[in-house]
Design a protein around this motif. Structure first.
Motif, PDB file in Angstrom:
ATOM      1  N   LEU A 179       0.828  -1.207   0.000  1.00  0.00           N
ATOM      2  CA  LEU A 179       0.000   0.000   0.000  1.00  0.00           C
ATOM      3  C   LEU A 179       0.864   1.261   0.000  1.00  0.00           C
ATOM      4  N   GLU A 180       1.950   1.253   0.759  1.00  0.00           N
ATOM      5  CA  GLU A 180       2.833   2.412   0.808  1.00  0.00           C
ATOM      6  C   GLU A 180       3.485   2.662  -0.548  1.00  0.00           C
ATOM      7  N   ILE A 181       3.898   1.585  -1.218  1.00  0.00           N
ATOM      8  CA  ILE A 181       4.507   1.738  -2.538  1.00  0.00           C
ATOM      9  C   ILE A 181       3.489   2.287  -3.528  1.00  0.00           C
ATOM     10  N   GLU A 182       2.268   1.774  -3.472  1.00  0.00           N
ATOM     11  CA  GLU A 182       1.225   2.275  -4.370  1.00  0.00           C
ATOM     12  C   GLU A 182       0.984   3.757  -4.143  1.00  0.00           C
ATOM     13  N   VAL A 203       4.018   5.791  -5.466  1.00  0.00           N
ATOM     14  CA  VAL A 203       4.020   5.907  -6.923  1.00  0.00           C
ATOM     15  C   VAL A 203       2.967   6.912  -7.378  1.00  0.00           C
ATOM     16  N   ARG A 204       1.774   6.842  -6.782  1.00  0.00           N
ATOM     17  CA  ARG A 204       0.701   7.760  -7.189  1.00  0.00           C
ATOM     18  C   ARG A 204       1.108   9.208  -6.904  1.00  0.00           C
ATOM     19  N   ALA A 238      10.390   5.715  -6.559  1.00  0.00           N
ATOM     20  CA  ALA A 238       9.153   4.956  -6.313  1.00  0.00           C
ATOM     21  C   ALA A 238       9.089   3.706  -7.180  1.00  0.00           C
ATOM     22  N   LEU A 239       9.742   3.755  -8.352  1.00  0.00           N
ATOM     23  CA  LEU A 239       9.747   2.602  -9.247  1.00  0.00           C
ATOM     24  C   LEU A 239      10.899   1.648  -8.973  1.00  0.00           C
ATOM     25  N   GLY A 240      11.811   2.031  -8.067  1.00  0.00           N
ATOM     26  CA  GLY A 240      12.959   1.171  -7.772  1.00  0.00           C
ATOM     27  C   GLY A 240      14.046   1.263  -8.820  1.00  0.00           C
TER      28      GLY A 240
END
Length: 450
Positions: A363-366, A369-370, A445-447
């Motif tokens: 959820l944090e990554i989503e 990214v948003r 955010a995309l790594g």
């Protein structure tokens, strides 16, 4: 003029505490003449010298040591020892006499007297089966190494984004200081002109006072801009782990073109982000720990062997008195007071915890990214508006300046135009570099720098 001139600097300073190869990185040799670095070179320098990455490499080494420790359970254990006893206990004394090869039928077994016994001995033992506990613990340790490596990758990703933000803060700070200095010079010239007009009786003393107040504000902004230059360089020095603050040169890569499809970006992030993979490894580790805990209910089988000799004193050692034994032992816990069941329950709860952390990470990554995607699109739009506004403000200031010197514009209008011009120039500088920082945040955010 106090509008968010130094937006990049506070963000960077607040982000510094959050930053913390299988081998410890080596510091490259330093030369007396540092050349100007590009962004990619600054990131590489941070990867080589940042102490947080060195600490991460040490944690990987610790995890690898845990694997070796777990593997040791699959090898025999050999122990050398020396025992001495002095007893008149009939059972112990008689066994010592027999082991020393001194028994004869004329001895009184019930009254053997005091008997000394020296026994040097080599004992070997090997675990044959422990209910799968050793195998599960070894797998958990190997997953721990993978998790440590992924955590280092996550740190590299965060570090690169922070270096990018610091790098552009260093590049933008002198330009902000230049804008502030030009504002000081512009107001100073207007103040000198107005004083001359007051002396001629063509302007009011209030106009001079207004310009003096504006000159003070402009000078204060210039001081802040100069201080921001030092703060930004100090922050970047901390990230680079460098003893010296190098010089930097800017290469314009052009404006970024973000992916419009958020779903593609999210899939890429979930597949690439090391934090997501590390969370999955943590779940697998907890599952192996549960398997090890459940193995305690199963039987344990061990093999053992010993070789030694018995004598009354160290000087009596003889290979004629040597002896050895080999055997197998099997045991199972019938009742342990509920300790094994409690360990199993704790392991099951740790799995639930790891799964919850994995979902939270997703959820944090989503969300990251948003937010990064939206921010980049916003900064690109603001950059277009800011650049257009700069041209308009510059032309407006030129016209108002001519009108003011000709006496057709008031000092209030001139101050408004000068302030608008300074703010527009700062907005354009900040918008350009905020776009670069926003692009770096989306890459993080995309790594991208894993």
């Amino acid at each position: 003029m106090t509008w968010r001139v130094f937006l990049l600097i506070p963000w960077l300073v607040s982000a510094l505490p959050a930053l913390a190869g299988t081998e410890a990185p080596q510091r490259p040799p330093r030369t007396g003449h540092a050349r100007a670095l590009t962004l990619d070179e600054a990131i590489d320098l941070a990867f080589a010298q940042n102490p947080d990455l060195a600490a991460a490499a040490a944690r990987i080494g610790q995890a690898e040591a845990h694997v070796l420790e777990a593997e040791a359970a699959f090898y025999p254990k050999v122990t050398a020892r020396m025992e001495y006893s002095y007893s008149n206990n009939p059972a112990l004394a008689f066994s010592s006499i027999v082991a020393q090869r001194r028994f004869n039928f004329g001895m009184n077994i019930n009254q053997p007297g005091w008997v000394s016994n020296f026994r040097p001995e080599v004992v070997g033992a090997m675990n044959l089966y422990r209910g799968g506990q050793d195998t599960a613990l070894k797998k958990a340790a190997e997953l721990g190494v993978e998790a440590a490596e992924l955590e280092r990758s996550a740190l590299r990703n965060r570090l690169a984004a922070a270096v990018t933000a610091a790098y552009y803060a260093v590049l933008s700070a002198p330009k902000q200081a230049e804008v502030a200095h030009r504002s000081v010079e512009t107001v100073a010239k207007a103040l000198e002109h107005t004083r001359a007009r007051v002396a001629e009786g063509m302007a009011l003393k209030a106009d001079v006072l207004s310009l003096e107040v504006r000159a003070t504000e402009a000078y204060e902004s210039e001081l802040k801009a100069k201080n921001a230059m030092e703060l930004s360089r100090s922050a970047l020095k901390t990230l680079l782990g460098a003893g010296e603050i190098p010089e930097f040169r800017e290469i314009d890569p052009g404006l970024p073109k973000p992916e419009a499809d958020f779903g593609k970006l999210l899939d890429e992030a979930l597949n690439q982000r090391p934090e997501m993979q590390a969370a999955a490894r943590q779940v697998q580790m907890r599952e192996q720990e549960l398997e090890a805990a459940q193995g305690a209910h199963r039987p344990r089988v061990d093999a053992y062997a010993s070789y030694g000799q018995n004598s009354r004193s160290p000087g009596d050692f003889s290979f004629n008195n040597d002896n050895g034994s080999i055997g197998l032992s099997a045991e199972v816990d019938v009742f342990s007071g509920g300790a094994v069941s409690a360990r199993i329950q704790a392991a099951e709860r740790r799995i639930v915890e790891a799964q919850a952390i994995q979902e939270r990470t997703r959820l944090e990554i989503e969300d990251e990214v948003r937010q990064a995607h939206l921010t980049l699109n916003e900064t690109l739009q603001r950059l277009k508006v800011a650049e257009a506004g700069t041209d308009s403000a510059e032309e407006a200031l030129r016209l108002v300046h001519e009108q003011y010197r000709g006496g057709t514009a008031t000092v209030t209008r001139y101050l408004e135009a000068e302030t608008d011009h300074a703010n527009a120039a700062l907005r354009a500088i900040l918008a350009r570099y905020e776009t670069r920082v926003a692009e770096a945040q989306l890459r993080k955010a995309l790594g991208h720098w894993r």
